[in-house]
Scaffold this motif. Structure first.
Motif, PDB file in Angstrom:
ATOM      1  N   LEU A 138      -4.789 -12.242   5.118  1.00  0.00           N
ATOM      2  CA  LEU A 138      -3.928 -11.717   6.113  1.00  0.00           C
ATOM      3  C   LEU A 138      -2.882 -10.728   5.448  1.00  0.00           C
ATOM      4  O   LEU A 138      -2.537  -9.930   6.163  1.00  0.00           O
ATOM      5  N   GLU A 139      -2.007 -11.676   4.692  1.00  0.00           N
ATOM      6  CA  GLU A 139      -1.056 -10.706   4.045  1.00  0.00           C
ATOM      7  C   GLU A 139      -1.496  -9.485   3.443  1.00  0.00           C
ATOM      8  O   GLU A 139      -0.551  -8.572   3.581  1.00  0.00           O
ATOM      9  N   ALA A 140      -2.332  -9.577   2.626  1.00  0.00           N
ATOM     10  CA  ALA A 140      -2.876  -8.224   2.192  1.00  0.00           C
ATOM     11  C   ALA A 140      -3.217  -7.259   3.155  1.00  0.00           C
ATOM     12  O   ALA A 140      -2.916  -5.954   3.088  1.00  0.00           O
ATOM     13  N   LEU A 141      -4.041  -7.514   4.509  1.00  0.00           N
ATOM     14  CA  LEU A 141      -4.444  -6.763   5.307  1.00  0.00           C
ATOM     15  C   LEU A 141      -2.922  -6.268   6.130  1.00  0.00           C
ATOM     16  O   LEU A 141      -3.184  -5.038   6.371  1.00  0.00           O
ATOM     17  N   LYS A 142      -2.140  -6.933   6.388  1.00  0.00           N
ATOM     18  CA  LYS A 142      -1.090  -6.541   6.984  1.00  0.00           C
ATOM     19  C   LYS A 142      -0.169  -5.624   6.347  1.00  0.00           C
ATOM     20  O   LYS A 142       0.215  -4.527   6.791  1.00  0.00           O
ATOM     21  N   HIS A 143      -0.206  -5.914   4.921  1.00  0.00           N
ATOM     22  CA  HIS A 143       0.484  -4.757   3.743  1.00  0.00           C
ATOM     23  C   HIS A 143      -0.208  -3.466   3.797  1.00  0.00           C
ATOM     24  O   HIS A 143       0.208  -2.496   4.034  1.00  0.00           O
TER      25      HIS A 143
END
Length: 183
Positions: A138-143
């Motif tokens: 999720l963090e990678a996708l948000k970034h």
């Protein structure tokens, strides 16, 4: 010793094993969540997961492996054995994840199951791991989405500038002023 005393002692031993197992489970989870909060790197989290399970369970007789897709992560004392317990699941991004807990001592499968409730523990650890992997994804996708939004905002601004019909030199100068916002 009477039969009743033997049964009472066996029940107390089983209760103690469950309490110890619960404490070890809580210790693994606590340290693992601390690790996940420090790192959004799958490799660091996976290696930490393997070593924390060993560290908080029975370091002299256990080893752990974790396979995510085709990548294998192991505890520092990794030594596969025939006596192992496995739990697998599919992560949020459709990667196959396999967690294996190996016992290197000459205990029987039934003794381990009875004493340590391993199947439940490995399933619970896998659930927490799945949540951590989902959080990292999720963090990678948000970034990635944030970066894409900045790029699209820059393209929109450039389109607005060009649609006003200003001379090319002035348009390029104005677009260049807004480029840092798009990066």
């Amino acid at each position: 010793m009477r039969k009743k005393d033997i049964l009472d002692n066996a029940n107390n031993l089983q209760k103690d094993s469950i309490i110890i197992t619960d404490r070890r489970f809580a210790a693994v989870i606590s340290d693992f969540l601390f690790l996940v909060n420090k790192s959004n790197n799958v490799e660091t989290v996976a290696e930490g997961f393997c070593n924390l399970i060993v560290q908080h369970t029975l370091p002299d007789i256990t080893a752990v492996s974790l396979q995510i897709s085709n990548t294998l992560y192991t505890s520092n004392n990794y030594k596969p054995s025939e006596l192992n317990f496995t739990h697998s699941f599919t992560s949020q991004n459709n990667e196959r994840v396999i967690v294996e807990l190996f016992f290197n001592k000459s205990l029987s499968r039934s003794q381990i199951k009875q004493r340590y409730n391993v199947e439940v523990l490995i399933q619970q650890w896998s659930t927490v791991l799945n949540g951590a992997l989902s959080g990292i994804e999720l963090e990678a996708l948000k970034h990635k989405n944030t970066e894409r939004e900045k790029e699209l905002a820059g393209i929109k601004k450039a389109s607005e500038i060009l649609s006003r019909g200003v001379p090319v030199f002035n348009a390029l100068s104005e677009i260049c002023e807004h480029l840092p916002e798009a990066w």
